[in-house]
Design a protein around this motif. Structure first.
Motif, PDB file in Angstrom:
ATOM      1  N   GLN A 132       0.832  -1.205   0.000  1.00  0.00           N
ATOM      2  CA  GLN A 132       0.000   0.000   0.000  1.00  0.00           C
ATOM      3  C   GLN A 132       0.872   1.262   0.000  1.00  0.00           C
ATOM      4  O   GLN A 132       0.618   2.213  -0.742  1.00  0.00           O
ATOM      5  CB  GLN A 132      -0.914  -0.012   1.226  1.00  0.00           C
TER       6      GLN A 132
ATOM      7  N   GLN B  69       1.083   6.477  -9.727  1.00  0.00           N
ATOM      8  CA  GLN B  69       0.610   7.783  -9.246  1.00  0.00           C
ATOM      9  C   GLN B  69       1.152   8.910 -10.119  1.00  0.00           C
ATOM     10  O   GLN B  69       0.432   9.819 -10.516  1.00  0.00           O
ATOM     11  CB  GLN B  69       1.061   8.014  -7.797  1.00  0.00           C
TER      12      GLN B  69
ATOM     13  N   THR C 203      -0.240  15.833  -1.317  1.00  0.00           N
ATOM     14  CA  THR C 203      -0.778  15.454  -2.624  1.00  0.00           C
ATOM     15  C   THR C 203      -2.000  16.289  -3.025  1.00  0.00           C
ATOM     16  O   THR C 203      -2.094  16.743  -4.162  1.00  0.00           O
ATOM     17  CB  THR C 203      -1.136  13.958  -2.630  1.00  0.00           C
TER      18      THR C 203
ATOM     19  N   SER D 186      -5.056   6.514  -1.186  1.00  0.00           N
ATOM     20  CA  SER D 186      -4.679   7.919  -1.194  1.00  0.00           C
ATOM     21  C   SER D 186      -3.909   8.150  -2.473  1.00  0.00           C
ATOM     22  O   SER D 186      -3.794   7.262  -3.302  1.00  0.00           O
ATOM     23  CB  SER D 186      -3.838   8.267   0.028  1.00  0.00           C
ATOM     24  N   GLY D 187      -3.385   9.350  -2.620  1.00  0.00           N
ATOM     25  CA  GLY D 187      -2.589   9.619  -3.800  1.00  0.00           C
ATOM     26  C   GLY D 187      -3.376  10.349  -4.868  1.00  0.00           C
ATOM     27  O   GLY D 187      -4.453  10.898  -4.621  1.00  0.00           O
ATOM     28  N   VAL D 188      -2.804  10.333  -6.069  1.00  0.00           N
ATOM     29  CA  VAL D 188      -3.327  11.159  -7.151  1.00  0.00           C
ATOM     30  C   VAL D 188      -4.732  10.731  -7.566  1.00  0.00           C
ATOM     31  O   VAL D 188      -5.594  11.576  -7.822  1.00  0.00           O
ATOM     32  CB  VAL D 188      -2.374  11.101  -8.364  1.00  0.00           C
TER      33      VAL D 188
ATOM     34  N   PHE E 255       3.354   9.294  -3.622  1.00  0.00           N
ATOM     35  CA  PHE E 255       3.407  10.233  -4.738  1.00  0.00           C
ATOM     36  C   PHE E 255       4.632  11.144  -4.630  1.00  0.00           C
ATOM     37  O   PHE E 255       5.356  11.359  -5.587  1.00  0.00           O
ATOM     38  CB  PHE E 255       2.117  11.064  -4.759  1.00  0.00           C
TER      39      PHE E 255
ATOM     40  N   ASN F   5       0.693   3.934  -3.034  1.00  0.00           N
ATOM     41  CA  ASN F   5       0.097   5.255  -2.819  1.00  0.00           C
ATOM     42  C   ASN F   5       1.121   6.384  -2.830  1.00  0.00           C
ATOM     43  O   ASN F   5       0.744   7.544  -2.869  1.00  0.00           O
ATOM     44  CB  ASN F   5      -0.638   5.296  -1.475  1.00  0.00           C
TER      45      ASN F   5
ATOM     46  N   ILE G  97      -5.525  -1.795  -4.650  1.00  0.00           N
ATOM     47  CA  ILE G  97      -5.403  -1.599  -3.201  1.00  0.00           C
ATOM     48  C   ILE G  97      -6.726  -1.945  -2.510  1.00  0.00           C
ATOM     49  O   ILE G  97      -6.735  -2.574  -1.443  1.00  0.00           O
ATOM     50  CB  ILE G  97      -4.990  -0.141  -2.896  1.00  0.00           C
TER      51      ILE G  97
END
Lengths: 280, 310
Positions: free
Chosen positions: A208, A230, B244, B131-133, A214, A212, A258
């Motif tokens: 994960q 990402q 982000t 999460s993230g973009v 970035f 995730n 995910i």
């Protein structure tokens, strides 16, 4: 007295279910919206009132989105990084956590508090000097800055595994020691087979984290051929000006792995989180 | 090793025990040596380096120029630095308690022996793991002023929704609203806490004639305070690292309404190439987090307890 008690029980029940339903819908709507938009033709995206279930379902959005920029490459890159990080995470944290759980040594507690305190250290605090160091090592535009640190322990995983190892009865190890097993053999034959729920938890969180992330890839990877998912999605957004449907298709594909991973893993690691969250 | 020598001249069994302990100690340090190396190379070393950098003007290419406390003085006078601190503090102070309260509320609902518990738990928990973009993109579309699903819903209620992330007033509230989708994390922990409340305590309170509401405040909440306090402070630290959303959704705008601390730090380092200034900002962030951590430690007597001792 009895009857009012029962009545209020019904009211409480009704309220409970109503609230749960409303909040569940609230949680699900953005994701339903994402999937629904991802299957719309372009002219349907900007409709008011909106079309909730597109007809016909435009599955072609997915291949179009995924080939507009080389997403397959981005998936492979992310997979390579995630795999390398996973190996480093499992090996280093198992050994470190075992040492903290089982071996008495001077300074052990102080060191353990040091480990815990680094858990609270924001990445941003070391981001700038780390970048300066890694760029001096010519690690920019390689996967090394994203992989190598995982081979040197992670405070959260050390803590989680240590808690788990401490719950394993010592007698099991003593038996192995009597058979003449060394520490690595003991970990391999006694500790690992008994702690697979914790190990799977660590695997899920490790994957994960890579998936995730970035900011890390944003700093260190600036060639298209090296992008992670990402970064690839961010790149796609900049390149593609067509519309939300393809963007939502790409987002769906990036979120799905995910969600699936956690859906199937949740029974195992919910225990892991609870150990981490409640007991210290 | 030096401490072993006196023992060597003593009786055999004692010597053997000592050396066994010493062996284990050596093994301990061997096993944790990767962590020690990592701590020096990736944490302590960079922090010392950054302390030096924070006293320089540096663009990564040329030699750093020593300017003493210049960066810290500039920061003190930089309205954008204060704006980023303000934005991040408001965000953390609103979104964290809100998420925790909402998480506790959901956990209490789920603890009522509801049917479909695992389904609801999954629905509330799963959004908190992504999460993230991709999430940022989805919420940009949700918050779209004309066609986003949020304003569509508001229009059903006869409300003309605001511009959300394109409005200086509503951008930060929009991101706070988005943070509520992380409610699953605290919810799971609270749910476990609630399930650990000894039934005997609740029964005793019932016999004393306490209502549900009263039992919740006088029995359940006190038992949960350790968890609440711990998670509160850790989440605030986490929220100080928001990046982000600011990078992808708003670029710190509109009108710096979402200029988060780490985003501004990133801009200084990697867009304006002010590495010295960014390093100084990183140190200030470190002191903020250290201060928050001290709060946890100062209160630790109330929340650290192991069931089985230790």
């Amino acid at each position: 007295m009895r009857r009012t008690g029962r009545l209020s029980e019904y009211v409480t029940q009704a309220f409970t279910y109503l609230a749960l339903l409303v909040f569940s819908l609230g949680m699900l709507v953005p994701f339903f919206w994402m999937v629904s938009s991802s299957l719309k033709p372009n002219y349907d995206v900007f409709q008011f009132p909106p079309v909730w279930i597109p007809h016909p379902l435009q599955w072609g959005n997915y291949p179009r989105a995924l080939t507009f920029v080389p997403f397959l490459r981005f998936f492979i890159n992310t997979g390579i990084i995630a795999g390398a990080v996973l190996i480093g995470t499992l090996v280093s944290n198992t050994l470190i956590a075992y040492a903290f759980a089982r071996l008495e040594a001077k300074g052990r507690n102080v060191l353990f508090y040091l480990v815990l305190s680094t858990m609270m250290l924001p990445y941003a605090v070391t981001m700038v000097p780390q970048y300066a160091i890694f760029s001096r090592l010519h690690w920019v535009n390689t996967f090394s800055p994203l992989i190598v640190p995982s081979y040197f322990g992670n405070p959260f995983f050390i803590f989680l595994l240590r808690q788990f190892f401490m719950g394993i009865p010592k007698e099991m190890e003593d038996a192995a020691a009597l058979d003449g097993a060394g520490v690595f053999a003991t970990i391999w034959r006694v500790i690992l087979p008994m702690s697979w729920p914790a190990m799977v938890t660590v695997c899920i969180f490790s994957i994960q984290g890579t998936w995730n992330d970035f900011l890390g890839p944003l700093l260190y990877l600036n060639k298209e051929s090296l992008f992670t998912v990402q970064l690839g999605l961010q790149y796609f957004t900049g390149q593609y000006t067509g519309g939300w449907n393809l963007l939502m298709a790409a987002s769906t594909v990036i979120l799905a792995p995910i969600l699936v991973l956690f859906y199937f893993g949740q029974r195992l690691f919910i225990r892991g989180i609870v150990v981490g969250g409640l007991k210290e | 090793m030096a401490s072993l020598h006196p023992a060597a001249s003593q009786a055999q069994p004692r010597r053997k025990r000592m050396s066994l302990a010493a062996q284990r100690q050596r093994l301990f340090y061997w096993l944790i040596s990767p962590w020690i190396f990592g701590f020096l190379a990736f944490v302590l070393g960079p922090m010392v380096f950054s302390a030096y950098l924070s006293l320089t003007r540096w663009n990564l290419l040329n030699r750093p120029v020593f300017i003493g406390l210049g960066n810290y003085q500039a920061m003190f006078k930089d309205p954008l630095f204060w704006q980023s601190l303000k934005v991040t503090t408001i965000y953390a102070l609103v979104s964290v308690p809100l998420t925790m309260a909402f998480g506790l509320f959901l956990a209490v609902l789920l603890n009522q022996r509801v049917r479909g518990l695992s389904m609801f738990r999954t629905i509330f928990y799963l959004p908190s793991v992504i999460s993230g973009v991709a999430v940022a993109e989805v919420f940009m579309w949700v918050f779209n002023p004309q066609f986003g699903v949020l304003n569509v819903f508001l229009s059903y209620l006869g409300i003309h929704g605001p511009g959300w992330i394109s409005s200086p007033t509503w951008a930060l509230p929009a991101l706070i609203l988005m943070s509520l989708f992380g409610v699953g994390g605290p919810m799971i922990i609270f749910l476990a806490g609630l399930q650990n409340v000894p039934p005997a305590l609740l029964e005793a309170a019932s016999l004393d004639g306490a209502s549900n509401w009263r039992r919740f405040w006088t029995v359940v909440i006190p038992l949960l305070t350790p968890t609440i306090l711990f998670n509160l402070v850790l989440s605030i630290i986490n929220q100080f690292q928001v990046f982000t959303q600011a990078y992808v959704m708003t670029q710190g705008g509109p009108l710096n309404a979402t200029l988060f601390y780490v985003y501004y730090l990133f801009e200084n380092a990697f867009q304006y190439l002010n590495f010295g200034y960014a390093a100084a900002m990183a140190w200030i962030l470190f002191f903020i987090v250290l201060g928050l951590t001290m709060i946890v430690l100062a209160s630790s007597g109330r929340w650290v307890f192991y069931q089985g001792g230790e």
